[in-house]
Design a protein around this motif. Structure first.
Motif, PDB file in Angstrom:
ATOM      1  N   ALA A  11     -22.580  43.844 -15.492  1.00  0.00           N
ATOM      2  CA  ALA A  11     -21.756  44.563 -14.515  1.00  0.00           C
ATOM      3  C   ALA A  11     -20.726  45.418 -15.241  1.00  0.00           C
ATOM      4  O   ALA A  11     -20.127  44.966 -16.221  1.00  0.00           O
ATOM      5  N   GLU A  13     -17.660  48.748 -14.280  1.00  0.00           N
ATOM      6  CA  GLU A  13     -16.906  49.330 -13.162  1.00  0.00           C
ATOM      7  C   GLU A  13     -17.752  50.276 -12.332  1.00  0.00           C
ATOM      8  O   GLU A  13     -17.556  50.399 -11.130  1.00  0.00           O
ATOM      9  N   SER A  48     -17.019  35.780 -10.613  1.00  0.00           N
ATOM     10  CA  SER A  48     -15.805  36.117 -11.358  1.00  0.00           C
ATOM     11  C   SER A  48     -15.917  35.599 -12.778  1.00  0.00           C
ATOM     12  O   SER A  48     -16.775  34.781 -13.093  1.00  0.00           O
ATOM     13  N   SER A  52      -9.927  34.757 -12.893  1.00  0.00           N
ATOM     14  CA  SER A  52     -10.202  35.687 -11.786  1.00  0.00           C
ATOM     15  C   SER A  52     -10.492  37.116 -12.236  1.00  0.00           C
ATOM     16  O   SER A  52     -10.317  38.056 -11.473  1.00  0.00           O
ATOM     17  N   THR A  53     -10.921  37.289 -13.487  1.00  0.00           N
ATOM     18  CA  THR A  53     -11.338  38.611 -13.934  1.00  0.00           C
ATOM     19  C   THR A  53     -12.683  38.925 -13.287  1.00  0.00           C
ATOM     20  O   THR A  53     -13.393  38.027 -12.848  1.00  0.00           O
ATOM     21  N   PRO A  54     -13.068  40.196 -13.216  1.00  0.00           N
ATOM     22  CA  PRO A  54     -14.372  40.519 -12.642  1.00  0.00           C
ATOM     23  C   PRO A  54     -15.507  39.871 -13.425  1.00  0.00           C
ATOM     24  O   PRO A  54     -15.431  39.700 -14.639  1.00  0.00           O
ATOM     25  N   ALA A  55     -16.555  39.514 -12.718  1.00  0.00           N
ATOM     26  CA  ALA A  55     -17.727  38.908 -13.363  1.00  0.00           C
ATOM     27  C   ALA A  55     -18.336  39.895 -14.353  1.00  0.00           C
ATOM     28  O   ALA A  55     -18.426  41.093 -14.079  1.00  0.00           O
ATOM     29  N   HIS A  58     -23.769  40.945 -12.777  1.00  0.00           N
ATOM     30  CA  HIS A  58     -24.089  40.917 -11.344  1.00  0.00           C
ATOM     31  C   HIS A  58     -24.890  39.661 -11.032  1.00  0.00           C
ATOM     32  O   HIS A  58     -24.631  38.987 -10.035  1.00  0.00           O
TER      33      HIS A  58
END
Length: 101
Positions: A11, A13, A48, A52-55, A58
Motif C-alpha cells: 500500500a 498513499e 493498520s 495506528s500508522t497506515p497499513a 492492502h
C-alpha cells in the motif's frame, strides 16, 4: 514439506485496491483454478501498522500446497488469477514462495 505462495499487495498513499472486487470476484477464482492442489488459503486485510500508522499492505494472501509437486501443478493454472489483478489494483504484487515450518 508443504509449500506456500504469498501474494503481497503493498500500500502507498496513491495506490488503489478495490477490496470488494478482490473478495467477491478475485478470491472465488482461486478454487476453480487451483483448488485441486490447495490445502488452505488465508487472506489478511491490512488495517493498520504499529501505533495506528497506515497499513503497509492492502492484503496478503497465503496459499498452502501439500508439496512442491502440488505447487508446480497449480502454477500451470495460475494465469487467469494473474490476468485479473489489474481489475482490482494498480500495484504490482510481491510474491514469495516458501516452505511452511
Amino acid at each position: 514439506m508443504s509449500v506456500s505462495l504469498q501474494v503481497i499487495y503493498p500500500a502507498t498513499e496513491r495506490s488503489h485496491f478495490d477490496m470488494e472486487y478482490y473478495t467477491e470476484t478475485h478470491l472465488p477464482l482461486i478454487d476453480p483454478q487451483l483448488g485441486a492442489h490447495l490445502e488452505n488459503v488465508v487472506v489478511t486485510k491490512g488495517i493498520s501498522g504499529p501505533d495506528s500508522t497506515p497499513a503497509a499492505y492492502h492484503a496478503i494472501a497465503t496459499l498452502i500446497f501439500a508439496d512442491a509437486d502440488a505447487f508446480t501443478a497449480a502454477m500451470g493454472k495460475i494465469s487467469p488469477l494473474v490476468e485479473d489483478i489489474p481489475n482490482f489494483t494498480d500495484v504490482t504484487p510481491q510474491m514469495m514462495i516458501g516452505e511452511t515450518i
